[in-house]
Design a protein around this motif. Structure first.
Motif, PDB file in Angstrom:
ATOM      1  N   HIS A 146       0.829  -1.203   0.000  1.00 16.39           N
ATOM      2  CA  HIS A 146       0.000   0.000   0.000  1.00 16.39           C
ATOM      3  C   HIS A 146       0.870   1.262   0.000  1.00 16.39           C
ATOM      4  CE1 HIS A 146      -4.201  -1.256   0.298  1.00 16.39           C
ATOM      5  NE2 HIS A 146      -3.766  -2.306   0.972  1.00 16.39           N
ATOM      6  N   GLU A 147       1.958   1.201   0.758  1.00 20.53           N
ATOM      7  CA  GLU A 147       2.862   2.358   0.788  1.00 20.53           C
ATOM      8  C   GLU A 147       3.484   2.588  -0.585  1.00 20.53           C
ATOM      9  OE1 GLU A 147       5.577   1.593   3.996  1.00 20.53           O
ATOM     10  OE2 GLU A 147       4.059   2.006   5.525  1.00 20.53           O
ATOM     11  N   LYS A 148       3.894   1.509  -1.269  1.00 18.29           N
ATOM     12  CA  LYS A 148       4.445   1.636  -2.617  1.00 18.29           C
ATOM     13  C   LYS A 148       3.404   2.202  -3.573  1.00 18.29           C
ATOM     14  CE  LYS A 148       7.920  -2.043  -2.644  1.00 18.29           C
ATOM     15  NZ  LYS A 148       8.282  -3.326  -3.246  1.00 18.29           N
ATOM     16  N   LEU A 149       2.186   1.700  -3.458  1.00 17.56           N
ATOM     17  CA  LEU A 149       1.110   2.187  -4.311  1.00 17.56           C
ATOM     18  C   LEU A 149       0.842   3.667  -4.049  1.00 17.56           C
ATOM     19  CD1 LEU A 149      -1.001   1.519  -6.438  1.00 17.56           C
ATOM     20  CD2 LEU A 149      -2.541   0.827  -4.579  1.00 17.56           C
ATOM     21  N   ASP A 150       0.862   4.071  -2.776  1.00 15.30           N
ATOM     22  CA  ASP A 150       0.675   5.493  -2.442  1.00 15.30           C
ATOM     23  C   ASP A 150       1.779   6.346  -3.067  1.00 15.30           C
ATOM     24  OD1 ASP A 150      -1.637   5.070  -1.027  1.00 15.30           O
ATOM     25  OD2 ASP A 150      -0.660   5.037   0.955  1.00 15.30           O
ATOM     26  N   LEU A 151       3.029   5.854  -3.019  1.00 19.26           N
ATOM     27  CA  LEU A 151       4.136   6.598  -3.623  1.00 19.26           C
ATOM     28  C   LEU A 151       3.955   6.707  -5.139  1.00 19.26           C
ATOM     29  CD1 LEU A 151       7.241   5.225  -1.684  1.00 19.26           C
ATOM     30  CD2 LEU A 151       6.317   7.546  -1.603  1.00 19.26           C
ATOM     31  N   LYS A 152       3.546   5.601  -5.763  1.00 21.06           N
ATOM     32  CA  LYS A 152       3.329   5.635  -7.211  1.00 21.06           C
ATOM     33  C   LYS A 152       2.204   6.598  -7.575  1.00 21.06           C
ATOM     34  CE  LYS A 152       5.186   1.102  -8.312  1.00 21.06           C
ATOM     35  NZ  LYS A 152       4.948  -0.228  -8.856  1.00 21.06           N
ATOM     36  N   MET A 153       1.141   6.589  -6.756  1.00 24.89           N
ATOM     37  CA  MET A 153       0.035   7.509  -7.022  1.00 24.89           C
ATOM     38  C   MET A 153       0.472   8.963  -6.834  1.00 24.89           C
ATOM     39  SD  MET A 153      -3.226   5.429  -5.474  1.00 24.89           S
ATOM     40  CE  MET A 153      -4.410   6.673  -5.935  1.00 24.89           C
ATOM     41  N   ASP A 154       1.301   9.218  -5.822  1.00 23.65           N
ATOM     42  CA  ASP A 154       1.825  10.573  -5.622  1.00 23.65           C
ATOM     43  C   ASP A 154       2.693  10.992  -6.804  1.00 23.65           C
ATOM     44  OD1 ASP A 154       0.529  10.846  -3.199  1.00 23.65           O
ATOM     45  OD2 ASP A 154       2.293  10.363  -1.984  1.00 23.65           O
ATOM     46  N   ASN A 155       3.540  10.066  -7.276  1.00 17.22           N
ATOM     47  CA  ASN A 155       4.382  10.358  -8.438  1.00 17.22           C
ATOM     48  C   ASN A 155       3.527  10.606  -9.680  1.00 17.22           C
ATOM     49  OD1 ASN A 155       6.802  10.178  -7.069  1.00 17.22           O
ATOM     50  ND2 ASN A 155       7.094   8.008  -7.540  1.00 17.22           N
ATOM     51  N   LEU A 156       2.491   9.792  -9.847  1.00 15.11           N
ATOM     52  CA  LEU A 156       1.596   9.953 -10.981  1.00 15.11           C
ATOM     53  C   LEU A 156       0.894  11.314 -10.910  1.00 15.11           C
ATOM     54  CD1 LEU A 156       0.379   8.680 -13.506  1.00 15.11           C
ATOM     55  CD2 LEU A 156      -1.370   7.654 -12.057  1.00 15.11           C
ATOM     56  N   THR A 157       0.464  11.692  -9.727  1.00 14.41           N
ATOM     57  CA  THR A 157      -0.183  12.995  -9.549  1.00 14.41           C
ATOM     58  C   THR A 157       0.788  14.115  -9.890  1.00 14.41           C
ATOM     59  OG1 THR A 157      -1.602  12.088  -7.814  1.00 14.41           O
ATOM     60  CG2 THR A 157      -1.381  14.470  -7.881  1.00 14.41           C
ATOM     61  N   THR A 158       2.022  13.972  -9.441  1.00 10.57           N
ATOM     62  CA  THR A 158       3.048  14.983  -9.750  1.00 10.57           C
ATOM     63  C   THR A 158       3.263  15.072 -11.258  1.00 10.57           C
ATOM     64  OG1 THR A 158       4.132  14.559  -7.642  1.00 10.57           O
ATOM     65  CG2 THR A 158       5.440  15.666  -9.317  1.00 10.57           C
ATOM     66  N   HIS A 159       3.383  13.932 -11.909  1.00 10.17           N
ATOM     67  CA  HIS A 159       3.581  13.917 -13.360  1.00 10.17           C
ATOM     68  C   HIS A 159       2.367  14.498 -14.091  1.00 10.17           C
ATOM     69  CE1 HIS A 159       7.421  11.929 -13.389  1.00 10.17           C
ATOM     70  NE2 HIS A 159       6.966  10.924 -12.645  1.00 10.17           N
ATOM     71  N   MET A 160       1.165  14.166 -13.621  1.00  9.77           N
ATOM     72  CA  MET A 160      -0.047  14.701 -14.237  1.00  9.77           C
ATOM     73  C   MET A 160      -0.096  16.227 -14.085  1.00  9.77           C
ATOM     74  SD  MET A 160      -1.898  12.256 -15.590  1.00  9.77           S
ATOM     75  CE  MET A 160      -3.572  12.790 -15.613  1.00  9.77           C
ATOM     76  N   THR A 161       0.301  16.695 -12.920  1.00  8.70           N
ATOM     77  CA  THR A 161       0.332  18.146 -12.693  1.00  8.70           C
ATOM     78  C   THR A 161       1.349  18.797 -13.620  1.00  8.70           C
ATOM     79  OG1 THR A 161      -0.284  17.815 -10.377  1.00  8.70           O
ATOM     80  CG2 THR A 161       0.686  19.934 -10.945  1.00  8.70           C
ATOM     81  N   GLN A 162       2.519  18.181 -13.734  1.00  8.49           N
ATOM     82  CA  GLN A 162       3.553  18.707 -14.629  1.00  8.49           C
ATOM     83  C   GLN A 162       3.079  18.679 -16.063  1.00  8.49           C
ATOM     84  OE1 GLN A 162       6.534  20.068 -13.675  1.00  8.49           O
ATOM     85  NE2 GLN A 162       6.778  20.634 -15.813  1.00  8.49           N
TER      86      GLN A 162
END
Length: 117
Positions: free
Chosen positions: A78-94
């Motif tokens: 779950h922690e890995k998935l949360d990190l991936k989702m945070d990274n995805l959100t960052t990339h989507m924002t960028q």
């Protein structure tokens, strides 16, 4: 007290008394032997129950330990998935920012080309 004749036993009476005592002693020893057998069986059953209880406790402990391992693995996933989702959100924002900049650039370029024409 009675006369000595009242206390006199015949041979038949003595044999009957001896046989009665012998039968009583035989019954006593037979019961004692059966009691010993029963105690042995009870001790064996008690040992079996203790062994079974120990086995069940070991299996229960093993199951709980496995559940804790799975829980920790699930938590890590779950922690890995949360990190991936945070990274995805960052990339989507960028990406959204880059698209907005590109849209602004294209719009400005069209306006500039429209003024030249």
């Amino acid at each position: 007290m009675g006369s000595a004749e009242a206390w006199m036993f015949s041979t038949k009476d003595v044999i009957w008394i001896v046989m009665t005592i012998g039968s009583g002693l035989s019954a006593y020893y037979a019961l004692k032997q059966e009691l010993g057998k029963l105690r042995g069986k009870v001790d064996k059953l008690t040992g079996d129950m203790v062994s079974l209880e120990t086995d069940l406790m070991a299996k229960e402990t093993s199951i709980y330990n496995r559940m804790e391992i799975l829980k920790e693995d699930q938590k890590a996933a779950h922690e890995k998935l949360d990190l991936k989702m945070d990274n995805l959100t960052t990339h989507m924002t960028q990406l959204s920012t880059n698209i907005a900049e590109l849209t602004g650039y294209i719009k400005a370029k069209r306006e500039e080309d429209g003024k030249r024409a």
